[in-house]
Design a protein around this motif. Sequence first.
Motif, mmCIF file in Angstrom:
data_model
loop_
_atom_site.group_PDB
_atom_site.id
_atom_site.type_symbol
_atom_site.label_atom_id
_atom_site.label_comp_id
_atom_site.label_asym_id
_atom_site.label_seq_id
_atom_site.Cartn_x
_atom_site.Cartn_y
_atom_site.Cartn_z
ATOM 1 N N ASN A 132 0.724 -1.086 -0.268
ATOM 2 C CA ASN A 132 0.010 -0.005 -0.056
ATOM 3 C C ASN A 132 0.916 1.154 0.165
ATOM 4 O O ASN A 132 0.440 2.263 -0.466
ATOM 5 N N LEU A 133 1.989 1.181 0.586
ATOM 6 C CA LEU A 133 2.785 2.339 0.746
ATOM 7 C C LEU A 133 3.473 2.585 -0.782
ATOM 8 O O LEU A 133 3.744 3.852 -1.195
ATOM 9 N N TYR A 134 4.059 1.597 -1.451
ATOM 10 C CA TYR A 134 4.421 1.665 -2.687
ATOM 11 C C TYR A 134 3.385 2.275 -3.535
ATOM 12 O O TYR A 134 3.755 2.803 -4.686
ATOM 13 N N VAL A 135 1.955 1.894 -3.424
ATOM 14 C CA VAL A 135 1.113 2.697 -4.084
ATOM 15 C C VAL A 135 1.137 4.003 -4.132
ATOM 16 O O VAL A 135 0.766 4.962 -5.192
ATOM 17 N N LYS A 136 1.432 4.782 -2.831
ATOM 18 C CA LYS A 136 1.412 6.187 -2.565
ATOM 19 C C LYS A 136 2.518 6.611 -3.188
ATOM 20 O O LYS A 136 2.655 7.845 -3.873
ATOM 21 N N LEU A 137 3.720 5.810 -3.528
ATOM 22 C CA LEU A 137 4.944 6.257 -4.326
ATOM 23 C C LEU A 137 4.593 6.164 -5.876
ATOM 24 O O LEU A 137 5.760 6.326 -6.742
ATOM 25 N N LYS A 138 3.663 5.701 -6.180
ATOM 26 C CA LYS A 138 3.455 5.220 -7.609
ATOM 27 C C LYS A 138 4.305 4.227 -8.377
ATOM 28 O O LYS A 138 4.286 4.303 -9.615
ATOM 29 N N MET A 139 4.841 3.344 -7.437
ATOM 30 C CA MET A 139 5.560 2.068 -7.758
ATOM 31 C C MET A 139 4.828 1.040 -7.796
ATOM 32 O O MET A 139 4.642 0.002 -6.995
ATOM 33 N N LEU A 140 3.577 1.065 -8.697
ATOM 34 C CA LEU A 140 2.492 0.310 -8.706
ATOM 35 C C LEU A 140 2.808 -1.397 -9.031
ATOM 36 O O LEU A 140 2.344 -2.369 -8.482
ATOM 37 N N GLU A 141 4.085 -1.555 -9.634
ATOM 38 C CA GLU A 141 4.206 -2.941 -9.935
ATOM 39 C C GLU A 141 4.999 -3.783 -8.543
ATOM 40 O O GLU A 141 4.753 -4.679 -8.406
ATOM 41 N N ASP A 142 5.823 -2.952 -7.977
ATOM 42 C CA ASP A 142 6.348 -3.427 -6.523
ATOM 43 C C ASP A 142 5.237 -3.559 -5.615
ATOM 44 O O ASP A 142 5.214 -4.307 -4.867
ATOM 45 N N ALA A 143 4.097 -2.612 -5.752
ATOM 46 C CA ALA A 143 3.157 -2.737 -4.960
ATOM 47 C C ALA A 143 2.371 -4.131 -5.103
ATOM 48 O O ALA A 143 1.896 -4.815 -4.113
ATOM 49 N N LEU A 144 2.099 -4.413 -6.498
ATOM 50 C CA LEU A 144 1.455 -5.614 -6.649
ATOM 51 C C LEU A 144 2.133 -6.774 -6.341
ATOM 52 O O LEU A 144 1.256 -7.774 -5.594
ATOM 53 N N LYS A 145 3.351 -6.891 -6.271
ATOM 54 C CA LYS A 145 4.265 -7.955 -6.172
ATOM 55 C C LYS A 145 4.144 -8.037 -4.490
ATOM 56 O O LYS A 145 4.022 -9.453 -4.090
ATOM 57 N N TYR A 146 4.365 -7.233 -3.722
ATOM 58 C CA TYR A 146 4.113 -7.338 -1.985
ATOM 59 C C TYR A 146 2.793 -7.794 -1.766
ATOM 60 O O TYR A 146 2.616 -8.469 -0.659
ATOM 61 N N ILE A 147 1.818 -7.003 -2.322
ATOM 62 C CA ILE A 147 0.388 -7.320 -1.818
ATOM 63 C C ILE A 147 -0.062 -8.974 -2.358
ATOM 64 O O ILE A 147 -0.577 -9.616 -1.551
ATOM 65 N N HIS A 148 0.413 -9.388 -3.494
ATOM 66 C CA HIS A 148 0.219 -10.822 -3.880
ATOM 67 C C HIS A 148 0.798 -11.727 -2.781
ATOM 68 O O HIS A 148 0.506 -12.761 -2.497
ATOM 69 N N LYS A 149 1.989 -11.382 -2.325
ATOM 70 C CA LYS A 149 2.972 -12.172 -1.494
ATOM 71 C C LYS A 149 2.190 -12.403 -0.120
ATOM 72 O O LYS A 149 2.140 -13.488 0.442
ATOM 73 N N GLY A 150 1.708 -11.241 0.353
ATOM 74 C CA GLY A 150 0.957 -11.226 1.564
ATOM 75 C C GLY A 150 -0.233 -12.120 1.443
ATOM 76 O O GLY A 150 -0.637 -12.778 2.418
ATOM 77 N N MET A 151 -1.017 -12.106 0.210
ATOM 78 C CA MET A 151 -2.330 -12.837 0.270
ATOM 79 C C MET A 151 -1.899 -14.498 0.057
ATOM 80 O O MET A 151 -2.634 -15.023 0.776
ATOM 81 N N GLU A 152 -0.791 -14.618 -0.405
ATOM 82 C CA GLU A 152 -0.318 -16.121 -0.741
ATOM 83 C C GLU A 152 0.069 -16.839 0.769
ATOM 84 O O GLU A 152 -0.228 -17.968 1.031
ATOM 85 N N LEU A 153 0.617 -15.804 1.406
ATOM 86 C CA LEU A 153 1.141 -16.333 2.853
ATOM 87 C C LEU A 153 -0.099 -16.633 3.603
ATOM 88 O O LEU A 153 -0.337 -17.665 4.445
ATOM 89 N N LYS A 154 -1.322 -15.683 3.387
ATOM 90 C CA LYS A 154 -2.556 -15.920 4.236
ATOM 91 C C LYS A 154 -3.196 -17.289 3.872
ATOM 92 O O LYS A 154 -3.592 -17.913 4.697
ATOM 93 N N LYS A 155 -2.994 -17.604 2.639
ATOM 94 C CA LYS A 155 -3.643 -18.723 2.126
ATOM 95 C C LYS A 155 -2.897 -19.948 2.626
ATOM 96 O O LYS A 155 -3.345 -20.888 3.041
ATOM 97 N N GLN A 156 -1.462 -19.780 2.814
ATOM 98 C CA GLN A 156 -0.711 -21.010 3.275
ATOM 99 C C GLN A 156 -0.965 -21.316 4.815
ATOM 100 O O GLN A 156 -0.927 -22.349 5.271
ATOM 101 N N ILE A 157 -1.210 -20.278 5.522
ATOM 102 C CA ILE A 157 -1.360 -20.428 6.981
ATOM 103 C C ILE A 157 -3.011 -20.649 7.288
ATOM 104 O O ILE A 157 -3.618 -20.657 8.409
ATOM 105 N N GLY A 158 -3.861 -20.723 6.244
ATOM 106 C CA GLY A 158 -5.431 -20.768 6.457
ATOM 107 C C GLY A 158 -5.902 -19.651 6.751
ATOM 108 O O GLY A 158 -7.172 -19.592 7.305
#
Length: 726
Positions: A132-158
Motif C-alpha cells: 500500500n505504501l508503494y502505491v502512494k509512491l506510484k511504484m505500482l508493479e512493486d506494490a502488486l508484488k508485495y500485496i500478492h505475497k501477503g495474500m499467498e502467505l494468508k492462504k498458506q496459514i489458512g
Amino acid sequence: MLKIKITQVVFFTFLFVSKLSLISQNANTLLKRLSLEKNQDTIANLTGEIGRLYLKEGNMEKALEYLKKELELSKNIYTERHKAYCYNTIATIYARVGNTNEAISNFIRALKIAEDEKDYKLASGLYNNIGNLYVKLKMLEDALKYIHKGMELKKQIGDKNITPNLYSISNIYRTQKKYQDAIKYLNEAYKEMDTASEINGFKYKPVILNSLGACYRALGDYDKSLHYYKKCEGVLQSADFSALSSLYNNIAVLYEYKNQYRVSLSYQLKAYEMQKKMNQIEDQMVSCRNLVVYFAKLNEGDSASMYFELYIALADSVQKIQNSEMLHEVAKKYDTEKKEAQITLLAKDKELQKLLIKNQEKDLLQKQIEAKQKEDKILLLNKDVAYNEVLLQKETFEKEKKLKENEVLNIENKLSSETIKQQKLVSYFIVGGLVLALLFSFFIFRGLKAQRKANRIISKQKQEVEKQKHLVEEKNKEITDSITYAKRIQNAILPNPKKWQTLLPHSFVLYQPKDIVAGDFYWLEETAQYLYIAAADCTGHGVPGAMVSVVCSSALSKAVLEEKQTETHTILGATRRLVLEQLGKSEEKIRDGMDICLIRINKSNRKHIQYSGANRPLYISNAQGELQELKPDKQPIGQYENEKPFSQQELVLNENDTLYLLTDGYADQFGGDNNKKFSSKALKKLMTENAHKTIEEQNRIFTQSFLSWRNNIEQTDDVTLLGVRM
C-alpha cells in the motif's frame, strides 16, 4: 428529538475528552516511575508503554521518540519477534505523518525478522502494508508484488481474510486504468465477503460494489454500472449519510450520461438533503450546481433559479460574491448554446457597425466631393460671368467709342468748339461705368446666393453624420457594458483572495488580462488531504477566451470535487474528457482548449509536491539562485490528433524554495528599445536574480519589470504568473 441528539453529542464529547485526559495522566504516571526506575528490563518496558500511550493520544512525535528509545534499550532484552512488532509500530507512525520512505524501511526490518521467526501472520500483514505504501509512491508493479505475497502467505496459514488484499490489487489496476483486471479482483473480493461484510470495523461490501459501478462507468457500460450502484444502495445503512450522498451523486451523473435528467434530478435531490443534514457546504454547492443543470435541461427555469440562489448563498460562506443579481441572471440563461449564439450575434453586430461606419464615412466623403464639385462649378460660373461681363464691357466700349467718334465727328462737323466735344465724351464714360457696375453687382449677388445654398447642404450632411456617429457610440457603449458584465462573471470563478491568502500566505498573483475579459485564469481547490493550484491559458483572449476558461475551470473543479480524482495526471485526463464532452455538443467542430501547469501540495507535508503539465512547465528556484524546470507533456487539454495519457512528476522541496506557475503572456510581450519579445530566457534570469528576496518584493519586481518593458506598447496577450514559497 433535537435535545436528545444534542445530549448524545455532549456525552460522547465528554467521553472522548475524558479518555484523552486519562491517557495523559497515565503517561505522566509512567514518566514519574521511569525517572525512579533502575532495572533495565523495566525501563525498556516503561519506555515502550509511554510511547504507545502517546500514540493513542495522537502525539506522533513523542510516540516516535519513546518507541525508538525502547528499541535501543531492548536490543539485548526482547525477543526478535517483539522487536519486529516494535519496528511495525514505528513504521505505522512514519506512514501516518507522511514519511513514506522511513515507513517502508521499518516495515522491511520487521518483515525480515518475522520471516526469520516464521511468524507468517505478521509477515502477511507487513507485505500488504508495504504494498500500500508503494502505491502512494506510484511504484505500482512493486506494490502488486508485495500485496500478492501477503495474500499467498494468508492462504498458506489458512487465513481466509484476503478481502483487503484483493481490494488493494483492484485499486492498483483502477489507477492503471486496467478496468477489466480491476473488475476481476473486485468480483473475487465480493465472493469472499459472502461470510462477513465487515473486517476490522471496515465495511468492504458497499465499497466493493461502488468500485464495480465506477469501473463499468469508466468502460462506458452504464447499465452494469447502474446495477452495482443499486446493489450498493441496498447494502448501505440508511444512517450512513456520507456514503449514501456520494453514491447518489454517482448515480445522478450516470443518468445524466444517459440523458435521463428527470431521474438524475431525483437522485441529486436525495444527495443534497443528506449533505444538508451533515452540513457539507462544498458538497451542497456541487449538488446545487448539478441541480441547476438538470432543471435547465428540463426547461424548469424557476427551479433552476431557486437552486442557483441556494448555490449563491452557500458560496457566500466561502467567498464574497460581488453581485448576486448578476449571477442569478446567469443562472436563468444557463444554456451554453444560447450564450454562444449571443456572443456570435454580438460579434456580427460589431462587424455590422464597423461596416455601417465605413459606409457612412464613404457617403460623407462622396457628398463632400459633390459639394466641392458644385463649389468649383459656381466659381467657374462666376469666372464665366466675369469674363462675359468683360467682353460685354469691351463690346459696349467699342460701340460707344465708335458712336462717340461719330458723334464727335458730327459735333466737330457741327460744332467747331473743342470744349463741347470733351463734355460729351465725359458724359458717355460716366453713364457706361454706371451700367457696368450694376451688371457686375448683379452677377456677384447671384454667385453668393448659390454659395449659401451649397453651404446649407453641407451643414445638413454634417448634422446627419454627427447623428450616425452618436448612434455608433451608443452601440459601442452597449457592447462594452456587455463585456464588462462578462468580466464580473469571470471574476466569480477565480479564487477568493482571502481564501488564497489563508491557504498560501507566502505567495503572490500577477494577473493582467489583455482585454476586459481574459482567456487566462488561475485556479485553487482544497480537499481534506491536498491543495491544488493551476495557471491556465485557454484558446484566444477577450470574450471567446473567457468563455472557454469558464468551461475549463468548471471541468477542473468537477474532476476533483465530483469525480474525486487525486493525482495530477488523472485530473488532467478527466478534465480533457469533460471539456471535449462539453464542446463536442455543438454540431460544428471546435478545437478550443487550454494549456495548463497543475501542482498538488500535500497538506500534511507541504514540501512534497506533484506536478503535471499540458504545454506549460513548472519552474522551481532556491535561495542560491539555482533554477529547475519541470517539462510538461507536449499536448493541450482539448482536441489533439496524437492524444496520450498525461504524465506526472513528484519531488520533495527544500526550505525557501519558490514555485513559479505561469502562462506564455509574460515572455511573449513585445517592448523594450527594439520592440522585441521579453523572452523565456530573460524571465528565467529575473527568477534566479530575485529568488533570495521576499515574496512581496518578487511580486513588485515582476510587475514593475513587465510594465517597464511594455511601456506604451499594446499588451500582446493575457498574463498570469503565480509565485508560491514553501
